[in-house]
Design a protein around this motif. Structure first.
Motif: not given
Length: 422
Positions: A227-251
């Motif tokens: 999850l390191e790439e998805q949880l980079g600080a540069d990804k905060l600009s993309d943060i939204c409910q659907s983004y968090l839901n995608e993280l939950k479903s990531t293996e």
């Protein structure tokens, strides 16, 4: 005549018995009356609580993700991994964090090689330090005395590993002292022997290894989960409910084997101290927060410490939900290795006198409490800062109000101002 006298005697006896019976009954009635009166007026037993300083918080618990500046380190070749950097330890740009062995080396041999490398590095480093003080005999004597003073403490604590380190340190100091006096030194011989043993082990076991270095400085962790790439600080600009839901479903792809292939992630370095925690919250809670608000957090699965942070951003609510992002630079155990966490978010903390919530009463439209003063009940005003089902926090500055260590009445029947309870 005798019968007549006998009857008179029996009548007098009956009257005396009847009189005694009436007296006893009246006495019993009086006792019962007094008992009932005491119970009614005293309210029976009362339960009290001593008012003490305390605090209560408005908080809520969420599951969320930790975003941070992090650089993933990959294996430069196929082989068997050995991480040598300390978990969550600081590493310098270009520093060695791991080795990749071409073939699998048994654990005992690998551990011995690592032990030898540590000793060699320590002796070489100490030699540089000692070189600066070789001509200062007094300094060396002070160093010897300082090391010897540590021994009783280690013996008391049964810290044998520390005693071994002290012994090695004394050997090096004595070696430097021998150099000053012109005696033969054992240090060079020890260093040579260690290097020869290391070379012999590597040769005998056909050990060939490649250093793995870090391109950045920061805190190292060998724990990677994909999850390191998805949880980079540069990804905060993309943060939204659907983004968090995608993280939950990531293996999660946590590495468990020491065998690695070229390009496999083997660790990561967190570049800065600043990190961010993002979680979904209700719209009602979101409406009570604003960017910049101070806030406190408690990581429930890793530490009991409460740390400080601030609201970094809050997304617009959608479907009754919003995404809260908190920024912090506080230290948290294992934070650099974590991707997700359960966190208690403390919105506000109230400090004052802490009493059970059931103590708070209303008298003539005024909130207050009953206390026991001397042997009587007294009513005291109370400015209630916070109250829930269990506890209340009230002001200790209220004029004519409750004071620290007041004996506050929690429960009791027929409680009123001026009532004698003791």
């Amino acid at each position: 005549m005798e019968k007549s006298e006998q009857k008179k005697t029996e009548k007098k006896k009956a009257k005396r018995i009847t009189g005694r019976t009436v007296t006893v009954c009246l006495l019993l009635i009086f006792i019962v009356y007094i008992g009932v009166s005491v119970i009614i007026n005293s309210g029976g037993s009362i339960k009290t609580y001593m008012a003490t300083n305390g605090e209560e918080s408005e908080s809520f618990t969420v599951d969320g993700y930790i975003f941070k500046e992090q650089t993933v380190i990959t294996a430069p070749k196929d082989g068997y991994l050995e991480c040598i950097a300390d978990e969550s330890g600081r590493v310098a740009n270009g520093g060695t964090v791991a080795y990749i062995y071409e073939s699998e080396v048994d654990t005992k041999t690998r551990n011995r090689i690592s032990e030898l490398e540590t000793k060699i590095a320590k002796i070489e480093n100490d030699n540089l330090t000692m070189a600066a003080s070789e001509n200062d005999a007094l300094r060396l004597e002070q160093d010897i005395a300082s090391e010897i003073k540590k021994i009783p403490v280690c013996v008391r604590d049964n810290d044998m590993s520390q005693i071994e380190e002290i012994r090695e340190s004394l050997d090096r100091i004595m070696d430097a002292k021998r150099k000053i006096s012109g005696e033969d030194s054992d240090g060079e011989a020890t260093l040579k022997a260690l290097k020869e043993e290391k070379a012999e082990l590597e040769s005998r076991n056909a050990v060939s290894k490649t250093e793995v270095t870090t391109p950045v400085s920061g805190s190292f962790t060998a724990r990677v989960d994909g999850l390191e790439e998805q949880l980079g600080a540069d990804k905060l600009s993309d943060i939204c409910q659907s983004y968090l839901n995608e993280l939950k479903s990531t293996e999660i792809e946590a590495r468990t084997d020491s065998k690695v292939k070229k390009g496999d992630p083997i660790g990561k370095v967190v570049d800065t101290y600043t990190w961010y925690f993002a979680a979904e919250i209700s719209e009602d809670i979101a409406n009570t927060l604003s960017a910049g608000d101070s806030i406190r957090l408690k990581f429930l699965d890793s530490s009991d410490n409460i740390i400080s942070g601030s609201v970094y951003s809050i997304t617009d609510a959608k479907g009754g939900k919003a995404v809260l992002v908190i920024e912090s630079s506080a230290y948290v155990d294992n934070l650099y290795a974590m991707s997700g966490a359960k966190v208690e978010i403390i919105r506000k903390t109230y400090e004052g006198l802490k009493i059970p919530a059931e103590c708070v009463r209303v008298k003539a439209d005024s909130k207050g409490v009953y206390i026991v003063s001397g042997n009587k009940v007294r009513f005291r005003n109370a400015d209630v800062y916070y109250i829930d089902d269990d506890w209340a926090i009230v002001s200790k500055e209220e004029k004519n109000g409750i004071k620290l260590y007041d004996e506050v009445i929690v429960s009791g029947s027929n409680i009123y101002e001026g009532k004698v309870v003791r």
